[in-house]
Each structure stands twice: as structure tokens, then as C-alpha cells.
Design a protein around this motif. Structure first.
Motif, PDB file in Angstrom:
ATOM      1  N   GLY B 145       0.819  -1.215   0.000  1.00 18.94           N
ATOM      2  CA  GLY B 145       0.000   0.000   0.000  1.00 18.94           C
ATOM      3  C   GLY B 145       0.849   1.259   0.000  1.00 18.94           C
ATOM      4  O   GLY B 145       0.491   2.274  -0.596  1.00 18.94           O
ATOM      5  N   ASP B 172       6.535  -5.776   0.832  1.00 22.90           N
ATOM      6  CA  ASP B 172       5.693  -6.759   1.506  1.00 22.90           C
ATOM      7  C   ASP B 172       4.377  -6.853   0.734  1.00 22.90           C
ATOM      8  O   ASP B 172       3.436  -6.108   1.000  1.00 22.90           O
ATOM      9  CB  ASP B 172       5.456  -6.298   2.956  1.00 22.90           C
ATOM     10  CG  ASP B 172       4.543  -7.240   3.715  1.00 22.90           C
ATOM     11  OD1 ASP B 172       4.435  -8.418   3.303  1.00 22.90           O
ATOM     12  OD2 ASP B 172       3.956  -6.794   4.720  1.00 22.90           O
ATOM     13  N   ASN B 174       1.356  -8.211   0.444  1.00 25.39           N
ATOM     14  CA  ASN B 174       0.279  -9.015   1.032  1.00 25.39           C
ATOM     15  C   ASN B 174      -1.073  -8.649   0.429  1.00 25.39           C
ATOM     16  O   ASN B 174      -2.094  -9.226   0.787  1.00 25.39           O
ATOM     17  CB  ASN B 174       0.263  -8.886   2.568  1.00 25.39           C
ATOM     18  CG  ASN B 174       0.106  -7.445   3.028  1.00 25.39           C
ATOM     19  OD1 ASN B 174      -0.346  -6.586   2.276  1.00 25.39           O
ATOM     20  ND2 ASN B 174       0.476  -7.181   4.265  1.00 25.39           N
TER      21      ASN B 174
HETATM   22 MG   LIG Z   1      -0.031  -4.383   2.513  1.00 24.09          MG
END
Ligand SMILES: [Mg+2]
Lengths: 321, 281
Positions: B145, B172, B174
Motif C-alpha cells: 500500500g 511486503d 500481502n
Molecule cells: Mg499491505
């Protein structure tokens, strides 16, 4: 002592010379540019030391962060672009990457003030002092002429620690202080003695303040003139003494009245020696295009206008019961 | 084998310290435990007894909110006593909610927490190292993000422009952020192509497979032309299977009962991982 114009030069030229001198004196000094290196004065250094100059393009937020990284790597980075960008577009990067890490990064703010002229409001930094002086640990310098800009730039880079913001203008202005006037960061300069009132000024406005004092003298008003070249940390004693000894202060700056030099002075005055203040600057609005002289005139920042306004305020105060 | 155990030890510390703190970011911290374990226990040149060694590799946690995984890893590596983890987010602690350099916790290279700033700092460090003729590596760790921040791409441009091959950025991946899936909040794909088009050496791995993670770090360190980015595909909350891939656990800490339950789940997950690993070898 009477100050005379030894030939008009811009404070940005003084900054460029101070940066180059610092580069000669210390191999750790590095400069960062954001595309406008000729108009900020950084090109002097960049030409002499291409290996220690990093062009980062029109990407100021990254520029401020890269400066922080260079400081963490042991360098003394000087990051310069127009003050509207270097001090304000990058505010969060300066706050977190530079100030919260307490890094010795020198941030140059070029083209500050209304006297930038024809470029108009987007390019006239009128809020940079307020923004920069509110940051923990940040020093704020605002030299009054080219010679002082050169000296203060060198000191900001080589003698200071922590983050430093140094503000300078575009236009050629009278170069009057000379090498013989001692400039010490944090120490205000009394350029003219006086006991009726005190004009406290910074940057290009110091010359106008001197002119206003000369006009006031003809009306029998003896005005002290103080140059605050270091807005943070500010010289508290010089302000307290001026308030005690003259009882009336006028602050003059090419900056918003809200949060600038006047506010910095008022913060001390209200808690130490409450006296009447006339705070002169930009009254909470944006600038516009025009010749520097036209814009200074619009906001009442020429020496003649200053003298009229300050005399009226001073007499009003005297007539009060 | 040992790395798997270490990563689960770190996960356990993360759960305990967050439960003690009563607030903080659980999901991302658990998800990065394997990356951090591979980094600190198998990859970087560092000495916990001499955290100021000028030639150490630098680790910059740009995604400052996952500070618990950094703190837990540093204490597991011996930078400070594990007991200090229980001061996390408390008044007077060196373990601030987001990393704070001014608190002088050993191993903290820079303050962070305002997203998007770490990669620029990595660029500055790499430029300084080049001028100083030092050849340590610099790892900057980011959330997916976080890549929505424009400054990341300014920094990406400059790292490639100056061919800063000392930098390995780790993302990261995810797929989640606070408001939900990254591709719904603000789509980043095609992420691999974005980095490649910015001139980066792009590597991808299963962010829970130590062999793959380390292979990426090795490939990155062998590249002398361009900065590298490792897109580490992870599960938010990895190891606590009831909260895996649940973005509600992005910014929440377990209460004491949940913590007890999560620690049990971590034990089970560790056993499964170890047996899977045994089968392979
Ligand atoms: Mg994330």
C-alpha cells in the motif's frame, strides 16, 4: 554608522558563493539540485564539484529525503530550490526524515518573498518562515544582503548542527553590511541606535527599514533598527531590550504577518515586556504578478510607506491616555 | 530449519509485545517475520555488539507501522534485551509506536512512520557510501500500500538514474491495506512492470520461503548495474491462521485471551512448517 549601498546584488548570488566556499573548505559538503540550479545559485558549486553535486530533477520530496540519507551517511547536504517548494512542498519529508532524525541538512529557499515579482503567487514564498520555524530543532536564517547571505550560508553549512533553513530572494538589492559587520548566528544586529521606537526587520526589508528610520529621523523620531538574520533561535535579549528601552516595536517582513518574524517577536514581547507592536507584512493574502517595486508598493513595504505607517501608529500610541 | 524456528520465535514475541502494548500493527508484523529472519540471521553483515559499525549493512524500515517485527528481530539478534519489548508504545520507551532514531534504540537507522520516505533515505545513503568508497548494502522495507505514495516513484527514478545497485528494496506484497485489498483501494498492478520500467532489477519470491527469499537477496547483491526490488509475496497475519489475510488485523493488537489463542496457533503452524520442511529434505 551609516550604511551605504556598495552595489546591488541578489542574496541568491551570496548564497551561491557561500555554498561554493563551503565546498572548498570541506570535502563533506554535497549539493542537491531540483532542475533550477542556475537561478538558485547552486550552479557555482555544481560546476566546480560535479562529483559532489546530485541532480534530482523536479522531485522535491525525494530531494529532501535524499538529503536526509546523505546526512545519515556522514555528508553535509545542501538542498536548494525555490522556497515555495523546498520549504513547503516537502514539509512532511523535512519534518520526519530531516528534523525527527535531527540531521544536519541545510535547506535553501530561493525566490522568497513578494519581490519575486512577475512569476506571481505560486512562486512567491510568503509562508516559509512560519512553516519552518514551527519545526522542532530547525534553525531559520534570513540574511539581509548578498554579503550576509554568503557569510550565513557558510556558517549554516560548516558551523551549525541540526537542520537549517536559509531564505533568500531573487532581486538584486543593496549590498550594505560588508565584511566588517560581524554576523553571528542567533545574534541580532543593531544597525542603528535609537530610543523612541524600534524597527525589527529581516531579509530584503532591512534596507527598507533603514530608509524608513532615516525618514522618521526628519520628523524627530529616533528609530532603532534591528536586523534579525536568525529568526530561530531568535535573539531574545535584543528584543526584550528594545521593548524595554523604546516601548514600541514595528516588525517588517516580506512574509505573511501570521506566523512570521512579527509573530516570533510578539511571542517574546507578550511574555516578557508587553509593549505595543505594529506588525507589517503581507496581510493574509496571496501575491500577484508585477514588478517587484509595484508589489512592495501594493503592500506598503517601501521605506516611505513604512515611515508614514509607523509614525502614525507611534503618534496614536503617544496620544493614548 | 533453525530459521523457521527463529521466525516463529519472533512471531511469538510480536504477539506478546502487542498484547502488552494494547495497540499496534499485528498483521503486517507477522507477515514480515520470515523476511526479517532471513535478513538478520542469514543475509546482512551486522554486529549487534557494535551497532554503529560504519561498514554494517543498513536496514531501513520505511513501513514504520510494522515496527514490532523490527523490534522483535533486533532483540532476538541480541541488539537489546528481549524484556524491553514489553515497553512497546509505553511512556518513556525506546520502542516508540513507529521507529524513532532519537530514542537511540540500537539497530534503528532512521525514524519512519510517514509512509513513502525510506527509499529516498536509502538513495541518499547509497550516494554517500559511493563518495566514501564504502560498499555495504542498503535494504529498505516497504508495504505494498505504501507504494501508492508518489515519493516512492520519485525515489525509484533517482536510484535507477544513479545506478545504485547497493540498494535492495523489499516490498511486503500481502495485497492488503487498512481499507481493504490494495487493488480496490488504489490498484498498483502491474507492479513488476512498473518497477522494471523504472529501471530496477525485479525479483519475486514467496515471502515465507527462506530459500527463495535468500536467493533473491543474493541475486540482488550480484547485480552491479541497477537497484533491485524483491516483491515478497506474503500473507498478512501469517502463522495465526484464523487471522491470515484479514485486513481487520492490519492495525489491531490482540487482547490477552486472543494472544493466548494466537500463541497456540503459532505453535501448531510451526509444527506443520517443520514437518513440511522435513518432508522436502
Ligand atoms: Mg499491505
Amino acid at each position: 554608522m551609516i550604511y551605504r549601498n556598495k552595489g546591488s546584488r541578489s542574496t541568491r548570488a551570496g548564497f551561491g558563493e557561500g555554498l561554493l566556499e563551503s565546498g572548498i573548505l570541506s570535502g563533506e559538503v554535497v549539493a542537491l539540485g531540483a532542475d533550477i540550479t542556475a537561478s538558485t545559485g547552486v550552479n557555482l558549486f555544481a560546476t566546480q564539484y560535479p562529483g559532489r553535486f546530485f541532480s534530482l530533477g523536479i522531485a522535491e520530496q525525494n530531494g529532501a529525503g535524499v538529503a536526509a540519507g546523505l546526512a545519515l551517511g556522514g555528508k553535509i547536504p545542501v538542498f536548494t530550490t525555490y522556497a515555495v517548494f523546498s520549504a513547503m512542498r516537502t514539509l512532511d519529508q523535512i519534518r520526519v526524515s530531516v528534523c525527527y532524525n535531527n540531521l544536519h541538512v541545510v535547506i535553501g529557499g530561493a525566490h522568497a518573498g513578494i519581490s519575486v515579482g512577475p512569476d506571481g503567487a505560486t512562486h512567491q514564498a510568503l509562508e516559509d518562515i512560519a512553516v519552518m520555524r514551527s519545526l522542532p530543532g530547525m534553525s531559520v536564517f534570513s540574511p539581509c544582503d548578498a554579503t550576509q547571505a554568503r557569510i550565513l550560508t557558510r556558517m549554516a553549512i560548516l558551523d551549525c548542527s541540526g537542520p537549517v533553513y536559509i531564505r533568500f530572494g531573487r532581486e538584486a538589492v543593496p549590498d550594505f553590511t560588508g565584511e566588517e559587520l560581524e554576523t553571528v548566528p542567533g545574534k541580532a544586529q543593531i544597525l542603528r541606535p535609537g530610543n523612541h521606537l524600534t524597527l525589527i526587520s529581516t531579509g530584503h526589508m532591512v534596507w527598507e527599514a533603514l530608509g524608513a528610520a532615516a525618514i522618521l529621523a526628519r520628523s524627530g523620531i529616533n528609530a532603532r533598527v534591528i536586523n534579525i538574520h536568525t529568526i530561530k533561535p531568535i535573539d531574545r535579549m535584543a528584543i526584550i531590550e528594545a521593548a524595554q528601552e523604546t516601548g514600541f516595536l514595528a516588525t517588517i517582513e516580506e512574509h505573511q504577518v501570521e506566523g512570521g518574524l512579527g509573530s516570533a517577536v510578539a511571542e517574546i514581547v507578550v511574555s516578557e515586556v508587553p509593549v505595543r507592536m505594529e506588525m507589517i507584512g503581507i496581510p493574509g493574502c496571496f501575491g500577484e504578478s508585477g514588478q517587484p517595486a509595484e508589489l512592495l508598493g501594493k503592500f506598503g513595504l517601501t521605506s516611505t510607506q513604512l515611515a508614514v505607517r509607523i509614525e502614525r501608529a507611534f503618534r496614536d500610541r503617544e496620544n493614548q491616555p | 530449519m533453525d530459521l523457521i524456528k527463529t521466525s516463529y520465535y519472533i512471531r511469538g514475541l510480536i504477539i506478546k509485545m502487542l498484547a502488552s502494548a494494547g495497540s499496534g500493527h499485528t498483521g503486517g508484523s507477522l507477515g514480515l517475520a520470515d523476511v526479517f529472519t532471513s535478513l538478520y540471521f542469514n543475509t546482512i553483515n551486522h554486529n549487534p555488539d557494535n551497532p554503529g559499525d560504519p561498514l554494517r549493512d543498513r536496514v531501513i524500515l520505511s513501513a514504520g507501522h510494522v515496527a514490532p517485527v523490527l523490534y522483535a528481530t533486533l532483540s532476538a539478534a541480541g541488539y537489546f534485551d528481549v524484556s524491553e519489548l514489553f515497553t512497546l508504545r509505553k511512556f518513556g520507551s525506546r520502542l516508540q509506536g513507529h521507529p524513532a532514531r532519537d530514542k537511540r534504540l540500537p539497530g534503528i537507522e532512521t525514524s519512519s512512520g510517514s509512509l513513502g520516505q525510506g527509499l529516498s533515505i536509502a538513495v541518499g545513503m547509497a550516494l554517500a557510501a559511493r563518495l566514501n568508497n564504502q560498499n555495504f548494502r542498503i535494504y529498505s522495507i516497504h508495504g505494498d500500500g505504501e507504494l501508492q505514495e508518489g515519493q516512492i516513484w520519485e525515489a525509484a527514478m533517482s536510484a535507477a538514474h544513479y545506478k545504485l545497485s547497493a540498494i535492495t528494496a523489499i516490498v511486503d506484497c500481502n495485497g492488503l491495506q487498512i481499507d481493504g485489498p490494495v487493488d480496490r483501494v488504489m490498484n498498483l498492478s502491474p507492479l513488476r512492470d512498473k518497477w522494471a520500467s523504472f529501471g530496477w532489477n525485479v525479483l519475486e519470491c514467496d515471502g515465507h520461503n527462506h530459500n527463495e527469499i535468500q536467493a533473491c537477496f543474493k541475486l540482488a547483491s550480484q547485480n552491479t548495474e541497477a537497484p533491485s526490488v524483491v516483491l515478497a509475496h506474503t500473507k498478512m497475519g501469517k502463522g495465526v491462521y484464523t487471522i491470515e489475510n484479514d485486513n481487520r488485523w492490519h492495525g489491531k493488537a490482540p487482547n490477552p485471551e486472543e494472544a493466548t489463542e494466537f500463541l497456540c496457533q503459532l505453535n501448531e503452524s510451526l509444527k506443520i512448517e517443520l514437518s513440511k520442511n522435513q518432508e522436502k529434505s
